[in-house]
Design a protein around this motif. Structure first.
Motif, PDB file in Angstrom:
ATOM      1  N   GLN A  77       0.825  -1.188   0.000  1.00 46.19           N
ATOM      2  CA  GLN A  77       0.000   0.000   0.000  1.00 46.19           C
ATOM      3  C   GLN A  77       0.867   1.247   0.000  1.00 46.19           C
ATOM      4  OE1 GLN A  77      -2.424  -0.741   3.426  1.00 46.19           O
ATOM      5  NE2 GLN A  77      -4.160  -1.357   2.213  1.00 46.19           N
ATOM      6  N   TRP A  78       1.963   1.227   0.786  1.00 49.92           N
ATOM      7  CA  TRP A  78       2.847   2.377   0.780  1.00 49.92           C
ATOM      8  C   TRP A  78       3.356   2.656  -0.615  1.00 49.92           C
ATOM      9  CZ3 TRP A  78       3.196   6.146   3.899  1.00 49.92           C
ATOM     10  CH2 TRP A  78       2.999   5.982   5.267  1.00 49.92           C
ATOM     11  N   TRP A  79       3.706   1.613  -1.346  1.00 53.11           N
ATOM     12  CA  TRP A  79       4.266   1.793  -2.680  1.00 53.11           C
ATOM     13  C   TRP A  79       3.232   2.402  -3.595  1.00 53.11           C
ATOM     14  CZ3 TRP A  79       2.948  -0.282  -7.446  1.00 53.11           C
ATOM     15  CH2 TRP A  79       3.902  -0.132  -8.440  1.00 53.11           C
ATOM     16  N   MET A  80       1.977   1.969  -3.431  1.00 50.22           N
ATOM     17  CA  MET A  80       0.928   2.474  -4.310  1.00 50.22           C
ATOM     18  C   MET A  80       0.679   3.951  -4.049  1.00 50.22           C
ATOM     19  SD  MET A  80      -2.871   0.862  -4.796  1.00 50.22           S
ATOM     20  CE  MET A  80      -3.506   1.408  -3.242  1.00 50.22           C
ATOM     21  N   TYR A  81       0.565   4.325  -2.776  1.00 52.47           N
ATOM     22  CA  TYR A  81       0.300   5.724  -2.454  1.00 52.47           C
ATOM     23  C   TYR A  81       1.486   6.604  -2.841  1.00 52.47           C
ATOM     24  CZ  TYR A  81      -3.928   4.479   0.069  1.00 52.47           C
ATOM     25  OH  TYR A  81      -5.174   4.032   0.386  1.00 52.47           O
ATOM     26  N   GLY A  86       3.647  10.783  -6.592  1.00 59.78           N
ATOM     27  CA  GLY A  86       4.625  11.197  -7.592  1.00 59.78           C
ATOM     28  C   GLY A  86       3.965  11.620  -8.892  1.00 59.78           C
ATOM     29  N   VAL A  87       2.945  10.887  -9.316  1.00 63.59           N
ATOM     30  CA  VAL A  87       2.235  11.228 -10.555  1.00 63.59           C
ATOM     31  C   VAL A  87       1.531  12.577 -10.413  1.00 63.59           C
ATOM     32  CG1 VAL A  87       0.310  10.570 -12.025  1.00 63.59           C
ATOM     33  CG2 VAL A  87       1.974   8.856 -11.321  1.00 63.59           C
ATOM     34  N   ILE A  88       0.925  12.815  -9.268  1.00 58.53           N
ATOM     35  CA  ILE A  88       0.222  14.087  -9.044  1.00 58.53           C
ATOM     36  C   ILE A  88       1.205  15.250  -9.100  1.00 58.53           C
ATOM     37  CG2 ILE A  88      -1.007  15.434  -7.304  1.00 58.53           C
ATOM     38  CD1 ILE A  88      -2.274  12.761  -6.417  1.00 58.53           C
ATOM     39  N   ILE A  89       2.354  15.095  -8.496  1.00 61.56           N
ATOM     40  CA  ILE A  89       3.355  16.165  -8.494  1.00 61.56           C
ATOM     41  C   ILE A  89       3.814  16.461  -9.918  1.00 61.56           C
ATOM     42  CG2 ILE A  89       5.727  16.712  -7.803  1.00 61.56           C
ATOM     43  CD1 ILE A  89       5.124  15.173  -5.188  1.00 61.56           C
ATOM     44  N   LEU A  90       4.044  15.424 -10.709  1.00 62.46           N
ATOM     45  CA  LEU A  90       4.477  15.629 -12.099  1.00 62.46           C
ATOM     46  C   LEU A  90       3.413  16.373 -12.897  1.00 62.46           C
ATOM     47  CD1 LEU A  90       6.146  12.192 -12.967  1.00 62.46           C
ATOM     48  CD2 LEU A  90       7.273  14.407 -12.812  1.00 62.46           C
ATOM     49  N   ILE A  91       2.156  16.005 -12.703  1.00 57.02           N
ATOM     50  CA  ILE A  91       1.073  16.667 -13.442  1.00 57.02           C
ATOM     51  C   ILE A  91       1.001  18.142 -13.070  1.00 57.02           C
ATOM     52  CG2 ILE A  91      -1.435  16.781 -13.672  1.00 57.02           C
ATOM     53  CD1 ILE A  91      -1.449  13.711 -13.426  1.00 57.02           C
ATOM     54  N   GLU A 273     -11.360   6.560  -7.457  1.00 55.72           N
ATOM     55  CA  GLU A 273     -10.866   7.948  -7.518  1.00 55.72           C
ATOM     56  C   GLU A 273      -9.976   8.210  -6.324  1.00 55.72           C
ATOM     57  OE1 GLU A 273     -13.975  10.864  -9.914  1.00 55.72           O
ATOM     58  OE2 GLU A 273     -13.818  11.008  -7.778  1.00 55.72           O
ATOM     59  N   LEU A 274      -8.714   8.544  -6.583  1.00 53.11           N
ATOM     60  CA  LEU A 274      -7.798   8.790  -5.489  1.00 53.11           C
ATOM     61  C   LEU A 274      -7.782  10.264  -5.094  1.00 53.11           C
ATOM     62  CD1 LEU A 274      -4.737   6.515  -6.372  1.00 53.11           C
ATOM     63  CD2 LEU A 274      -6.468   6.112  -4.659  1.00 53.11           C
ATOM     64  N   LEU A 275      -7.807  11.142  -6.086  1.00 51.46           N
ATOM     65  CA  LEU A 275      -7.625  12.570  -5.791  1.00 51.46           C
ATOM     66  C   LEU A 275      -8.422  13.382  -6.790  1.00 51.46           C
ATOM     67  CD1 LEU A 275      -5.957  14.603  -4.032  1.00 51.46           C
ATOM     68  CD2 LEU A 275      -4.324  14.633  -5.880  1.00 51.46           C
ATOM     69  N   VAL A 276      -9.117  14.405  -6.323  1.00 53.32           N
ATOM     70  CA  VAL A 276      -9.894  15.309  -7.190  1.00 53.32           C
ATOM     71  C   VAL A 276      -9.532  16.737  -6.817  1.00 53.32           C
ATOM     72  CG1 VAL A 276     -12.164  16.095  -7.863  1.00 53.32           C
ATOM     73  CG2 VAL A 276     -11.777  13.667  -7.429  1.00 53.32           C
ATOM     74  N   ILE A 277      -9.097  17.539  -7.837  1.00 58.38           N
ATOM     75  CA  ILE A 277      -8.732  18.930  -7.590  1.00 58.38           C
ATOM     76  C   ILE A 277      -9.672  19.821  -8.386  1.00 58.38           C
ATOM     77  CG2 ILE A 277      -6.922  20.659  -7.748  1.00 58.38           C
ATOM     78  CD1 ILE A 277      -4.893  18.397  -7.680  1.00 58.38           C
TER      79      ILE A 277
END
Lengths: 279, 160
Positions: A77-81, A86-91, A273-277
């Motif tokens: 789970q740690w690896w997934m989160y 990391g993907v969110i930061i890149l976006i 859905e993990l994150l919505v901005i």
């Protein structure tokens, strides 16, 4: 020292693993001297029990505990989160850079459009005069390098032809004249270059000819009419086309901000859905 | 000791504690209860137990609970197995079964001492801390237990 009175105690200590190295040697020496005691020593060693490693406690997870208010997370789970973060930061970094680049390009285009509208008279002297070209080159040096207009003039004996092209990065004009006409127009071009330089300074100093957003619309339109009157019809059309393109760009940029307000950025993994901005 | 150290103790010592409790009680269900109760006590008193002392604390609690259970239920009985073949020398599987029966012949305290010594490799001083006995008492009780086990092996060999 091992004797007949204490040899059994030594054998039990040996089975318990409590004998030192010297005592171990003494016992082995005593048994070697009395072989009948060897069987007894083996029997004491046989009483040592070995654990059955196949006997295990099942469902150890039932015994696990967690700190109050905490949550036990497995390595998976740690690896997934971590990957999702990391993907969110890149976006976000990519979106920020793209938005800033778009703003810079828009600012450069508006500056070039304003510079063209303020000093359109320079296009009248696209007749091959080197001095006129120098004046124009001086003006161009102060413009941003990204959208600097490119002027190319070729001398040929054929009929003069001209074409106007407009694109997003600049425009290219080709204007050719017969050599005889070029010769006659050189002194005239020289005088007019000086006049243009003086008038250019005046136009910059004269608020009425400066096209800014703060000027009344009527004065701006009148100023445009005076300046455009110097130009041939074909050039006027080209300028109109260029102006339309810039207006469209500006409109898009304005709408971009409005569209971004209603935009929504969502990060999903599969159906979850993990994150919505919301912007 | 925090939750992380506690969970480490679960992963490292749950199996050994279960084997010890099985031999002490002779019953797997009772052994599971002893293991769960031992870890429950450790969790309740984790603030007072250092990670290095976790194993000894668990075995101490399990030892006390097995002695209490023995006193409540009486002497344990292993299921006897009939052998159709006779062998002059004891083989390893036979020896294991004979030793299990010999272990059942010991009293609860001696049995626990033998298991702590042979299964976990504790020294006399460490066994004394776990069981609350003195060093000399541990030595004497273990010596007596070894003699009993040896005499049982000899008697079985003579019978077989």
């Amino acid at each position: 020292m091992v004797t007949w009175e204490n040899y059994e105690e030594y054998m039990i200590l040996q089975a318990d693993g409590e004998l030192g190295e010297a005592e171990q040697k003494a016992l082995l020496e005593f048994v070697r001297l009395h072989p009948e005691l060897e069987e007894e020593m083996k029997l004491y060693q046989a009483t040592v029990m070995k654990p059955d490693t196949t006997c295990v406690f099942e469902n150890k997870d039932q015994l696990l505990r967690q700190e109050p208010g905490g949550k036990i997370m497995t390595l998976g789970q740690w690896w997934m989160y971590g990957a999702a973060a990391g993907v969110i930061i890149l976006i976000l970094v990519a979106a920020t850079r793209w938005f800033n680049t778009g703003s810079d390009t828009l600012n450069n285009n508006t500056e070039v459009a304003k510079a063209k509208e303020v000093n359109p008279v320079k296009n009248v002297f696209d007749s091959g005069s080197t001095q006129v070209q120098q004046v124009i080159a001086d003006k161009q040096q102060h413009q941003p390098a990204i959208n600097r207009p490119v002027h190319r003039r070729e001398r040929s004996s054929s009929v003069a032809k001209q074409s106007v092209h407009s694109n997003t990065n600049g425009f290219v004009k080709e204007h050719t004249l017969p050599p005889t006409e070029l010769e006659t127009m050189k002194p005239i071009a020289h005088k007019m270059a000086v006049t243009v330089t003086i008038e250019k300074a005046k136009s910059l100093a004269t608020p009425s000819l400066t096209l800014t957003d703060e000027q009344p619309e009527i004065i701006r339109e009148e100023g445009k009419k005076d300046l455009l009157a110097w130009l041939p019809e074909e050039k006027q059309e080209g300028l109109h086309t260029l102006k339309e393109n810039f207006d469209q760009r500006i409109e898009k940029a304005k709408n971009f901000k409005d569209n971004l307000k209603d935009a929504q950025l969502a990060l999903k993994l599969g159906n979850k859905e993990l994150l919505v901005i919301n912007f | 000791m925090d939750a992380k150290n506690y969970n480490t103790c679960v992963h490292e010592w749950a199996d050994a504690l279960f084997r010890f409790a099985c031999k002490c009680t002779g019953n797997e269900e009772d052994a599971r209860d002893i293991v769960q109760n031992s870890f429950e006590v450790l969790w309740q008193k984790k603030e007072n137990v250092t990670p290095e002392k976790g194993k000894a604390f668990l075995f101490q609690v399990a030892y006390n609970q097995s002695v209490d259970m023995y006193r409540k239920k009486g002497r344990i009985q292993y299921q006897e197995e009939l052998r159709t073949e006779a062998s002059h020398h004891l083989s390893s599987p036979d020896l294991k079964r004979v030793l299990d029966r010999a272990l059942a012949q010991l009293d609860d305290q001696a049995r626990a001492l033998v298991l702590l010594k042979d299964y976990e490799g504790y020294r006399y001083e460490e066994i004394a801390q776990i069981t609350g006995l003195s060093d000399s008492q541990v030595k004497v009780y273990l010596h007596r237990a070894r003699k009993t086990l040896k005499q049982y092996l000899v008697s079985v060999e003579h019978i077989i």
